[in-house]
Structure formats: C-alpha cells, structure tokens
Enzyme design. Structure first.
Site, PDB file in Angstrom:
ATOM      1  N   ARG A  54      46.043  52.702   0.045  1.00  0.00           N
ATOM      2  CA  ARG A  54      44.611  52.454   0.268  1.00  0.00           C
ATOM      3  C   ARG A  54      43.710  53.194  -0.708  1.00  0.00           C
ATOM      4  O   ARG A  54      42.794  52.631  -1.282  1.00  0.00           O
ATOM      5  CB  ARG A  54      44.200  52.878   1.693  1.00  0.00           C
ATOM      6  CG  ARG A  54      44.351  51.827   2.729  1.00  0.00           C
ATOM      7  CD  ARG A  54      44.721  52.488   4.034  1.00  0.00           C
ATOM      8  NE  ARG A  54      46.002  53.145   3.870  1.00  0.00           N
ATOM      9  CZ  ARG A  54      47.163  52.540   4.040  1.00  0.00           C
ATOM     10  NH1 ARG A  54      47.191  51.315   4.434  1.00  0.00           N
ATOM     11  NH2 ARG A  54      48.303  53.162   3.833  1.00  0.00           N
ATOM     12  N   THR A  55      43.936  54.493  -0.841  1.00  0.00           N
ATOM     13  CA  THR A  55      42.978  55.270  -1.629  1.00  0.00           C
ATOM     14  C   THR A  55      42.961  54.776  -3.067  1.00  0.00           C
ATOM     15  O   THR A  55      41.911  54.512  -3.644  1.00  0.00           O
ATOM     16  CB  THR A  55      43.327  56.769  -1.549  1.00  0.00           C
ATOM     17  OG1 THR A  55      43.416  57.123  -0.175  1.00  0.00           O
ATOM     18  CG2 THR A  55      42.269  57.624  -2.205  1.00  0.00           C
ATOM     19  N   LYS A  83      57.202  65.414 -19.150  1.00  0.00           N
ATOM     20  CA  LYS A  83      57.568  66.105 -20.395  1.00  0.00           C
ATOM     21  C   LYS A  83      57.132  67.562 -20.362  1.00  0.00           C
ATOM     22  O   LYS A  83      57.275  68.289 -21.340  1.00  0.00           O
ATOM     23  CB  LYS A  83      56.893  65.431 -21.591  1.00  0.00           C
ATOM     24  CG  LYS A  83      57.251  63.977 -21.791  1.00  0.00           C
ATOM     25  CD  LYS A  83      56.552  63.482 -23.065  1.00  0.00           C
ATOM     26  CE  LYS A  83      56.608  61.984 -23.188  1.00  0.00           C
ATOM     27  NZ  LYS A  83      55.700  61.509 -24.242  1.00  0.00           N
ATOM     28  N   ARG A 104      44.740  62.503  -7.270  1.00  0.00           N
ATOM     29  CA  ARG A 104      45.505  62.896  -6.068  1.00  0.00           C
ATOM     30  C   ARG A 104      46.684  63.713  -6.562  1.00  0.00           C
ATOM     31  O   ARG A 104      47.371  63.324  -7.515  1.00  0.00           O
ATOM     32  CB  ARG A 104      45.988  61.671  -5.306  1.00  0.00           C
ATOM     33  CG  ARG A 104      46.993  62.048  -4.234  1.00  0.00           C
ATOM     34  CD  ARG A 104      47.337  60.934  -3.309  1.00  0.00           C
ATOM     35  NE  ARG A 104      46.247  60.623  -2.400  1.00  0.00           N
ATOM     36  CZ  ARG A 104      46.374  59.811  -1.366  1.00  0.00           C
ATOM     37  NH1 ARG A 104      47.531  59.234  -1.101  1.00  0.00           N
ATOM     38  NH2 ARG A 104      45.342  59.564  -0.576  1.00  0.00           N
ATOM     39  N   HIS A 133      40.614  65.807   1.828  1.00  0.00           N
ATOM     40  CA  HIS A 133      40.613  64.405   1.406  1.00  0.00           C
ATOM     41  C   HIS A 133      39.212  63.838   1.672  1.00  0.00           C
ATOM     42  O   HIS A 133      38.997  63.059   2.589  1.00  0.00           O
ATOM     43  CB  HIS A 133      41.680  63.646   2.200  1.00  0.00           C
ATOM     44  CG  HIS A 133      42.000  62.269   1.699  1.00  0.00           C
ATOM     45  ND1 HIS A 133      41.217  61.589   0.785  1.00  0.00           N
ATOM     46  CD2 HIS A 133      43.022  61.429   2.013  1.00  0.00           C
ATOM     47  CE1 HIS A 133      41.755  60.400   0.562  1.00  0.00           C
ATOM     48  NE2 HIS A 133      42.838  60.281   1.295  1.00  0.00           N
TER      49      HIS A 133
HETATM   50  C1  NCD Z   1      46.077  59.778   4.177  1.00  0.00           C
HETATM   51  C2  NCD Z   1      46.420  60.796   3.110  1.00  0.00           C
HETATM   52  O1  NCD Z   1      46.869  60.432   2.027  1.00  0.00           O
HETATM   53  O2  NCD Z   1      46.190  61.967   3.404  1.00  0.00           O
HETATM   54  N1  NCD Z   1      46.154  58.462   3.702  1.00  0.00           N
HETATM   55  C3  NCD Z   1      45.053  57.910   3.133  1.00  0.00           C
HETATM   56  O3  NCD Z   1      44.606  58.330   2.088  1.00  0.00           O
HETATM   57  N2  NCD Z   1      44.433  56.936   3.795  1.00  0.00           N
HETATM   58  C4  NCD Z   1      46.806  59.976   5.440  1.00  0.00           C
HETATM   59  C5  NCD Z   1      48.307  60.013   5.412  1.00  0.00           C
HETATM   60  O4  NCD Z   1      48.941  59.862   4.378  1.00  0.00           O
HETATM   61  O5  NCD Z   1      48.861  60.170   6.505  1.00  0.00           O
END
Ligand code: NCD
Length: 306
Positions: A54-55, A83, A104, A133
């Site tokens: 999703r993100t 590397k 991320r 997040h």
């Molecule tokens: C979450 C995350 O990555 O922290 N997912 C997301 O970005 N919607 C929650 C998860 O991974 O459980």
C-alpha cells in the site's frame, strides 16, 4: 522557496497544517482532474529498503495522478546497498536526480538520519523499523474524520502488537494532541506499548487491557494490527503470539453500531474475512483514502498549488 521541510513524524506538522492537508485531500478526492498536472516535470524517488504494498503503490500512484514521475527501487537487493553503499551516499546521489523522496527502512531513526544528508530534497518517512509511520497516520486521521466527523472526544482501542507496531506509535502521537481522546491499549503483556511511548501519553487518559471482549462495547474506533513477524528475534515467540487476537462476528456483536474497525493492512489472521462486508469495517476504504492524503502531502512539501 521556504526552508526545506521533511515529514518524519506526525509532530513535524502542526494541527493547522494537518487541517490544511485534510482540506486539500478532500478537494483532490472531489475534483481529481484539477490536480492532474500540478506536479508536471517533478520526480519522486521511491526508496524502499523493506517490503510494502500500500504505502509504496499509493505514493507512486499519488505522484502519477499529480502528473509527476517516479523512480526508485522496491527491494534493497536491487540497489547498491548490496555493494556496501551507505545510506548517506545513496541519498546524496538520489538528491541529484529527484525533487522529493520517500524512504522506508528497517532501522529505527533511518528517515531522521536521512534528513542530515539532504539539502534540496524533502524526504518522507514511509516507516522506520518499529518506530514511526506518519503517512499511515495521515491516512488514519483522514479516515477517522470521514467516519466520525471529528478527531477529538473519541475512545480508541489499539489492539495487537503495540510494541513493534509503528502505525500505532505514530497515530497515538497524533491523536494525543486533540482534546478528550481516550486510549485503550489492548495487547498481551509481551506486546505492550513501549515505555518511551507510554511516557508520552502520561497526560492522556489511557488504560491497558488484555481481553478485547471486555472493552469492545465502549469503543468508537477499534484499530487492529498485525503481529509484526519481521521484528521478532524468536520465531517460537511469534508463533505463540500471532493469533492472540482474532476479531470475529461474535466479538463485533458486542460493539457499537457506529464503531469503526481500522487496520493499516496487511491483515494476517487478526480479522476474520467474514467481517469484510460489515459496514463498520473500513480498512479497504482507509487504504484508498491514504492515496489522497499522500497527494496532498507531496503537493505541500513541493510547495505546488493549482
Ligand atoms: C504497516 C507498516 O508497514 O507498518 N503497513 C502499512 O504501511 N500499511 C503495518 C504492517 O505492516 O503491519
């Protein structure tokens, strides 16, 4: 052009700035074609050192829908990290190519560290280890406003992995800024909210509970989370805790008619699929709303208007 702004944790924006993001996201949702060229010629770098559906896809779609373009990687194995390149060197390089970055990373604090290397490119934290997040929080706040028309005076149950669940940490930081919210922290002892986060909510009305059935009837929002397998040191410990909570029809019968069930997704077993047709379960709508929030955020950090 003002001072370079980043979005690393919810407090980086004031409540008023969040309000303006909500307004903008709403307008984009209602009039998408007005925004389809506002990022023409801009490039977003999508730097995912950890898995995501999703993100990453919603950021990439957001930039595409604004007329911009996207570069990046979805897997660190495809980058020069393998590397031995440092995070700082990767960022200094990408800054030469892109106008805005999304990162991320499995390490707590990585996004904050990233800001130390950047001089022209705003960066957005799309999750740093078990820490924060904030764009999931933006998604969550937009969802709460849509279904409850307010961000204050709410009783919110956070259920599941409150120790490693970064979405919970960020949402708590955001919601504690609004008056009269109450938090019910529902978890097994091993997965309780970390001490540093508990210290932050000392002034907020909160309690800890283990049994979801005991507390569900009073909640306005139930925020379910997945047990964060990738953060466990012991596989056996994960196996023991992973199905601690399973939300099913029987438990939902105890909940209020207007309680909403949210989940950042991905879901594993913690919400029975039988519930997906219950109108109170809004997690897929939540995922869609996040895209509009991210469009608004990109516009704000790039300082573009229509
Ligand atoms: C979450 C995350 O990555 O922290 N997912 C997301 O970005 N919607 C929650 C998860 O991974 O459980």
């Amino acid at each position: 052009m003002g001072r370079l702004r980043h979005f690393i944790q919810p407090q980086d924006f004031t409540i008023e700035e969040f309000e303006s993001l909500f307004r903008l996201a709403n307008d984009i949702l209602s009039n998408p074609s007005n925004y389809s060229h506002c990022c023409d010629g801009k490039i977003l770098a999508s730097l995912f050192f950890e898995p995501s559906t999703r993100t990453r896809l919603s950021f990439e779609t957001a930039m595409n829908r604004l007329g911009g373009r996207v570069i990046g990687f979805a897997d660190p194995a495809a980058s020069s990290t393998t590397k031995g390149e440092s995070l700082g060197d990767t960022l200094r390089t990408v800054e030469g190519y892109a106008d805005i970055g999304v990162i991320r990373h499995p390490k707590e604090g990585a996004a904050h560290l990233a800001t130390k290397y950047l001089t022209t490119m705003p960066i957005i934290n799309a999750g740093d280890g078990g820490h924060q997040h904030p764009t999931q929080t933006l998604t969550d706040l937009i969802t709460i406003r849509r279904f409850h028309q307010r961000l204050e005076g709410l009783k919110i149950g956070f259920c599941g992995d409150l120790k490693f669940g970064r979405t919970v940490h960020s949402l708590i930081r955001a919601l504690k800024r609004y008056p009269n919210n109450q938090f019910v922290l529902i978890s097994p002892e091993e997965l309780q909210l970390p001490e540093y986060m508990q210290n932050e909510i000392k002034e907020t009305n909160y309690c800890e509970e283990e049994d979801l059935s005991e507390v569900i009837e009073d909640l306005d929002i139930l925020y379910m989370t997945r047990v964060q397998k990738e953060r466990f040191v012991s596989e056996a410990e994960y196996e023991r805790l992973k199905d601690f909570y399973i939300l099913n029809e029987e438990k939902m019968k105890l909940a209020k008619e207007d309680m909403i069930v949210m989940h950042p997704l991905p879901r594993v077993n913690e919400i029975s699929q039988d519930l997906d047709s219950d109108p109170r379960c809004v997690y897929f709508k939540q995922a869609k709303l996040g895209m509009y929030g991210r469009m608004a955020l990109i516009m704000k950090l790039l300082e573009v208007e229509i």
